[in-house]
Scaffold this motif. Sequence first.
Motif, PDB file in Angstrom:
ATOM      1  N   PHE A 195       0.846  -1.188   0.000  1.00  0.00           N
ATOM      2  CA  PHE A 195       0.000   0.000   0.000  1.00  0.00           C
ATOM      3  C   PHE A 195       0.883   1.240   0.000  1.00  0.00           C
ATOM      4  O   PHE A 195       1.819   1.358   0.786  1.00  0.00           O
ATOM      5  N   LYS A 196       0.580   2.177  -0.882  1.00  0.00           N
ATOM      6  CA  LYS A 196       1.383   3.385  -1.050  1.00  0.00           C
ATOM      7  C   LYS A 196       0.870   4.462  -0.098  1.00  0.00           C
ATOM      8  O   LYS A 196      -0.262   4.933  -0.232  1.00  0.00           O
ATOM      9  N   ILE A 197       1.715   4.829   0.856  1.00  0.00           N
ATOM     10  CA  ILE A 197       1.331   5.680   1.976  1.00  0.00           C
ATOM     11  C   ILE A 197       1.910   7.075   1.838  1.00  0.00           C
ATOM     12  O   ILE A 197       3.087   7.246   1.500  1.00  0.00           O
ATOM     13  N   GLY A 198       1.086   8.064   2.140  1.00  0.00           N
ATOM     14  CA  GLY A 198       1.551   9.427   2.328  1.00  0.00           C
ATOM     15  C   GLY A 198       1.607   9.713   3.815  1.00  0.00           C
ATOM     16  O   GLY A 198       0.600   9.554   4.523  1.00  0.00           O
ATOM     17  N   LEU A 199       2.772  10.100   4.328  1.00  0.00           N
ATOM     18  CA  LEU A 199       2.978  10.324   5.755  1.00  0.00           C
ATOM     19  C   LEU A 199       2.964  11.819   6.042  1.00  0.00           C
ATOM     20  O   LEU A 199       3.796  12.568   5.518  1.00  0.00           O
ATOM     21  N   ILE A 200       2.026  12.250   6.894  1.00  0.00           N
ATOM     22  CA  ILE A 200       1.892  13.658   7.264  1.00  0.00           C
ATOM     23  C   ILE A 200       2.352  13.829   8.709  1.00  0.00           C
ATOM     24  O   ILE A 200       1.820  13.184   9.616  1.00  0.00           O
ATOM     25  N   GLY A 201       3.333  14.702   8.917  1.00  0.00           N
ATOM     26  CA  GLY A 201       3.877  14.939  10.247  1.00  0.00           C
ATOM     27  C   GLY A 201       5.118  14.108  10.475  1.00  0.00           C
ATOM     28  O   GLY A 201       5.057  12.874  10.471  1.00  0.00           O
ATOM     29  N   LEU A 202       6.260  14.789  10.635  1.00  0.00           N
ATOM     30  CA  LEU A 202       7.544  14.082  10.712  1.00  0.00           C
ATOM     31  C   LEU A 202       8.259  14.332  12.032  1.00  0.00           C
ATOM     32  O   LEU A 202       9.489  14.311  12.100  1.00  0.00           O
ATOM     33  N   GLN A 225       8.016  15.659  -1.450  1.00  0.00           N
ATOM     34  CA  GLN A 225       8.161  16.279  -0.137  1.00  0.00           C
ATOM     35  C   GLN A 225       7.305  17.535  -0.112  1.00  0.00           C
ATOM     36  O   GLN A 225       7.625  18.521  -0.768  1.00  0.00           O
ATOM     37  N   TYR A 226       6.202  17.490   0.631  1.00  0.00           N
ATOM     38  CA  TYR A 226       5.194  18.541   0.584  1.00  0.00           C
ATOM     39  C   TYR A 226       5.204  19.390   1.857  1.00  0.00           C
ATOM     40  O   TYR A 226       5.110  18.857   2.967  1.00  0.00           O
ATOM     41  N   ALA A 227       5.281  20.697   1.660  1.00  0.00           N
ATOM     42  CA  ALA A 227       5.162  21.619   2.800  1.00  0.00           C
ATOM     43  C   ALA A 227       3.715  21.725   3.261  1.00  0.00           C
ATOM     44  O   ALA A 227       3.449  21.955   4.447  1.00  0.00           O
ATOM     45  N   ASP A 228       2.762  21.562   2.349  1.00  0.00           N
ATOM     46  CA  ASP A 228       1.331  21.638   2.658  1.00  0.00           C
ATOM     47  C   ASP A 228       0.730  20.239   2.542  1.00  0.00           C
ATOM     48  O   ASP A 228       0.764  19.627   1.457  1.00  0.00           O
ATOM     49  N   PHE A 229       0.178  19.731   3.635  1.00  0.00           N
ATOM     50  CA  PHE A 229      -0.366  18.366   3.623  1.00  0.00           C
ATOM     51  C   PHE A 229      -1.521  18.220   2.644  1.00  0.00           C
ATOM     52  O   PHE A 229      -1.787  17.115   2.155  1.00  0.00           O
ATOM     53  N   ARG A 230      -2.208  19.304   2.341  1.00  0.00           N
ATOM     54  CA  ARG A 230      -3.321  19.215   1.395  1.00  0.00           C
ATOM     55  C   ARG A 230      -2.831  18.819   0.010  1.00  0.00           C
ATOM     56  O   ARG A 230      -3.517  18.101  -0.724  1.00  0.00           O
ATOM     57  N   ASP A 231      -1.644  19.274  -0.349  1.00  0.00           N
ATOM     58  CA  ASP A 231      -1.069  18.883  -1.631  1.00  0.00           C
ATOM     59  C   ASP A 231      -0.737  17.395  -1.643  1.00  0.00           C
ATOM     60  O   ASP A 231      -0.922  16.721  -2.664  1.00  0.00           O
ATOM     61  N   LEU A 232      -0.272  16.873  -0.510  1.00  0.00           N
ATOM     62  CA  LEU A 232       0.017  15.434  -0.442  1.00  0.00           C
ATOM     63  C   LEU A 232      -1.247  14.617  -0.634  1.00  0.00           C
ATOM     64  O   LEU A 232      -1.228  13.588  -1.327  1.00  0.00           O
ATOM     65  N   THR A 233      -2.376  15.048  -0.047  1.00  0.00           N
ATOM     66  CA  THR A 233      -3.605  14.270  -0.178  1.00  0.00           C
ATOM     67  C   THR A 233      -4.102  14.231  -1.623  1.00  0.00           C
ATOM     68  O   THR A 233      -4.900  13.366  -1.985  1.00  0.00           O
ATOM     69  N   GLN A 234      -3.635  15.162  -2.462  1.00  0.00           N
ATOM     70  CA  GLN A 234      -4.034  15.193  -3.866  1.00  0.00           C
ATOM     71  C   GLN A 234      -3.077  14.406  -4.764  1.00  0.00           C
ATOM     72  O   GLN A 234      -3.317  14.267  -5.963  1.00  0.00           O
ATOM     73  N   ASP A 235      -1.982  13.901  -4.209  1.00  0.00           N
ATOM     74  CA  ASP A 235      -0.996  13.146  -4.983  1.00  0.00           C
ATOM     75  C   ASP A 235      -1.623  11.828  -5.434  1.00  0.00           C
ATOM     76  O   ASP A 235      -2.055  11.016  -4.614  1.00  0.00           O
ATOM     77  N   THR A 236      -1.675  11.596  -6.729  1.00  0.00           N
ATOM     78  CA  THR A 236      -2.345  10.402  -7.257  1.00  0.00           C
ATOM     79  C   THR A 236      -1.586   9.112  -6.955  1.00  0.00           C
ATOM     80  O   THR A 236      -2.155   8.018  -7.065  1.00  0.00           O
TER      81      THR A 236
END
Length: 350
Positions: free
Chosen positions: A4-11, A55-66
């Motif tokens: 599963f391809k995961i986007g991780l928000i908060g490091l 590498q996204y500064a705005d998490f909203r952009d990460l949620t839009q990553d296909t």
Amino acid sequence: MRQFKIGLIGLGGMAGAHIRWMKEQGGFTIVAVSDVSPEALERTGAKLELGPEKQYADFRDLTQDTDVEAIVAVTPNQVHAAVIQACLEAGKPFLAEKPFTRSFEEARPLLELYERKPVPAMLGFSYRYTPAFRYAKELLLEGRLGKIRSFSSQYLQGWGSALYDGYYTWRYNKAVTGTGALGDLGSHMIDMARYLFGEFEQLSAQLHTFIPERRHPSGGMAQVDVDDFASFQAQLAGGVVGVFQTSRNAIGSGNQHEIAIYGDAGTLHASTVDPDHLVWIREESPGQLAKSVIDVPQRCKRTQYGDFASLLAGEQPEGLPGFMDGYRNQQVLDAIVRSSEGGTAIRLQP
């Protein structure tokens, strides 16, 4: 094995633990990360071999990553509501840290959005995966303790004690956290009570701030505007009565979450201090009590990320803490705050 391809928000600090848990479980590949800190982005991106475009500064952009199939969010509390909203709007399944939000006011619109655009969702109530608690649930369902009358629950830590003279951190800032020890530790007690016994019906509470000022890392003193101790008593479904306390001021307690359950046929003790065993007290013969330490069976040793993988695969694992568990938990937290402020018992709406 499906990956599963995961986007991780908060490091921040806890992100490292989640990265390790995903690796240990297998079946997860982190394909994008997000954080407000450029240094954290660069450091974690390099560790995970992710290019700048992931590498996204705005998490909203990460949620839009296909390329991102699901989200894992490990952020401070003030971002929880916005992250969940972004995941729902993007149609991305997620695992988000507790508490659900800072306040019940933030939670209400999320439920409305979820009802319109549901996605597979999991909340980070990780102690549902403590084997001793899971086995206690099994024994309760089997009726081994008879009718349950009451229980006591506590979650104690010691790092906030005056003895250690700890610095002011974001966890002492109401604008960031919503509440203090209550939301941080108390939310786990609430979730465990709901998991074991059912919904809260009525409660009364007291919140206290034992240490009202702490040294700020940059100098001077900073005001603490959240609780560092919470106690409450509640009636749950079926007339079960519970007594709760949580504190960061308990010297000698590292991470001590425990519960004692009292039924007509015996008593159970379960704790994070000894997660692979239960203490069971029952009548062995007329008038003769027996106290035994029992092993937790292997079937109770499931993992949070094992269940998250199953959820992403379209299953619904028993006992998985989902969206409504987060929402109901926040509803109880809100009632505790209102009870403490008003000095009165609060009846919760079903």
